[in-house]
Write an enzyme that holds these catalytic residues in place. Structure first.
Site, PDB file in Angstrom:
ATOM      1  N   ARG A 176      -1.351 -23.923  -8.634  1.00  0.00           N
ATOM      2  CA  ARG A 176      -0.911 -22.323  -8.657  1.00  0.00           C
ATOM      3  C   ARG A 176      -1.967 -21.913  -9.153  1.00  0.00           C
ATOM      4  O   ARG A 176      -2.236 -21.269  -8.400  1.00  0.00           O
ATOM      5  CB  ARG A 176       0.275 -22.162 -10.261  1.00  0.00           C
ATOM      6  CG  ARG A 176       0.313 -21.092 -10.305  1.00  0.00           C
ATOM      7  CD  ARG A 176       1.472 -20.153 -10.930  1.00  0.00           C
ATOM      8  NE  ARG A 176       2.661 -19.582 -10.877  1.00  0.00           N
ATOM      9  CZ  ARG A 176       2.479 -18.250 -11.654  1.00  0.00           C
ATOM     10  NH1 ARG A 176       1.994 -18.957 -12.988  1.00  0.00           N
ATOM     11  NH2 ARG A 176       2.284 -16.976 -11.373  1.00  0.00           N
ATOM     12  N   ARG A 217     -23.989  -3.280 -24.440  1.00  0.00           N
ATOM     13  CA  ARG A 217     -24.377  -3.928 -23.679  1.00  0.00           C
ATOM     14  C   ARG A 217     -23.056  -4.664 -22.482  1.00  0.00           C
ATOM     15  O   ARG A 217     -23.310  -4.289 -21.489  1.00  0.00           O
ATOM     16  CB  ARG A 217     -25.194  -5.370 -23.453  1.00  0.00           C
ATOM     17  CG  ARG A 217     -25.673  -5.887 -22.822  1.00  0.00           C
ATOM     18  CD  ARG A 217     -26.915  -6.673 -22.548  1.00  0.00           C
ATOM     19  NE  ARG A 217     -28.073  -6.472 -22.554  1.00  0.00           N
ATOM     20  CZ  ARG A 217     -28.481  -6.640 -24.154  1.00  0.00           C
ATOM     21  NH1 ARG A 217     -28.819  -7.364 -24.602  1.00  0.00           N
ATOM     22  NH2 ARG A 217     -30.366  -5.479 -24.170  1.00  0.00           N
ATOM     23  N   LYS A 253      -1.861   8.527  -3.653  1.00  0.00           N
ATOM     24  CA  LYS A 253      -3.407   8.220  -3.384  1.00  0.00           C
ATOM     25  C   LYS A 253      -4.189   9.322  -3.890  1.00  0.00           C
ATOM     26  O   LYS A 253      -5.262   8.815  -4.107  1.00  0.00           O
ATOM     27  CB  LYS A 253      -3.186   8.843  -1.645  1.00  0.00           C
ATOM     28  CG  LYS A 253      -2.978   8.021  -1.141  1.00  0.00           C
ATOM     29  CD  LYS A 253      -2.887   8.052   1.491  1.00  0.00           C
ATOM     30  CE  LYS A 253      -2.745   6.786   1.413  1.00  0.00           C
ATOM     31  NZ  LYS A 253      -3.333   7.110   3.248  1.00  0.00           N
ATOM     32  N   GLU A 255      -3.289   2.547  -1.578  1.00  0.00           N
ATOM     33  CA  GLU A 255      -3.342   2.937  -0.732  1.00  0.00           C
ATOM     34  C   GLU A 255      -3.510   2.468   0.485  1.00  0.00           C
ATOM     35  O   GLU A 255      -2.447   2.802   1.638  1.00  0.00           O
ATOM     36  CB  GLU A 255      -4.734   3.073  -0.170  1.00  0.00           C
ATOM     37  CG  GLU A 255      -5.559   4.590  -1.245  1.00  0.00           C
ATOM     38  CD  GLU A 255      -7.420   5.181  -0.725  1.00  0.00           C
ATOM     39  OE1 GLU A 255      -7.425   4.573   0.081  1.00  0.00           O
ATOM     40  OE2 GLU A 255      -7.550   5.895  -1.381  1.00  0.00           O
ATOM     41  N   GLU A 297     -10.857   0.915  -8.784  1.00  0.00           N
ATOM     42  CA  GLU A 297     -10.698   0.958  -7.122  1.00  0.00           C
ATOM     43  C   GLU A 297     -10.486  -0.062  -6.071  1.00  0.00           C
ATOM     44  O   GLU A 297     -10.161   0.126  -5.637  1.00  0.00           O
ATOM     45  CB  GLU A 297     -12.354   1.033  -6.175  1.00  0.00           C
ATOM     46  CG  GLU A 297     -12.937   1.023  -5.264  1.00  0.00           C
ATOM     47  CD  GLU A 297     -12.204   2.584  -4.669  1.00  0.00           C
ATOM     48  OE1 GLU A 297     -11.704   2.149  -3.409  1.00  0.00           O
ATOM     49  OE2 GLU A 297     -12.825   3.424  -5.461  1.00  0.00           O
TER      50      GLU A 297
END
Length: 130
Positions: A22, A68, A107, A89, A82
């Protein structure tokens, strides 16, 4: 006449694989998703290019290890957002290319999430570096 199942189906039975098999398939599907985003999504490619600049820059910046880590983490969050935006979308386009208020809303909200993520990158980097 309706036939009933003796054993109820559960989510695990539908997945089919367990253990290392898996895990291998999950990694394979994840890599397929990254490849699809790189091939089909200009915005993702642009963010990858930005990441290739910002992540090494975080290692060159005179900051603490925690700073950092935060600088790199926010860049990674923008990539994640994203990917999710692109998935939304794609799902909407799979349903229909017709213009529909709910499709537009979904959207637009995905786009807004990406805008907030990029604003977070800018804000965190500016706060740490200035």
């Amino acid at each position: 006449m309706r036939m009933e199942r003796e054993e109820p189906l559960d989510g695990q039975a539908l997945k089919g694989r367990t253990g290392i098999s898996r895990l291998i398939y999950a990694v394979s599907h994840s890599l397929d998703g990254i490849k699809a985003a790189l091939m089909g999504e200009a915005a993702f490619r642009q963010l990858v290019c930005l990441s290739l600049v910002l992540i090494p820059a975080a290692f060159l910046a005179p900051v603490t290890k925690v700073e950092r880590a935060v600088m790199i983490a926010v860049v990674m969050v923008a990539l994640i957002v994203e990917l999710l935006n692109s998935a939304i979308e794609a799902a909407i386009d799979r349903i229909s290319y017709d213009i529909h208020p709910l499709s537009k809303r979904a959207k637009d909200m995905g786009s807004a999430a990406q805008f907030v993520a990029l604003a977070m990158v800018a804000l965190v980097w500016l706060m740490i570096l200035l």
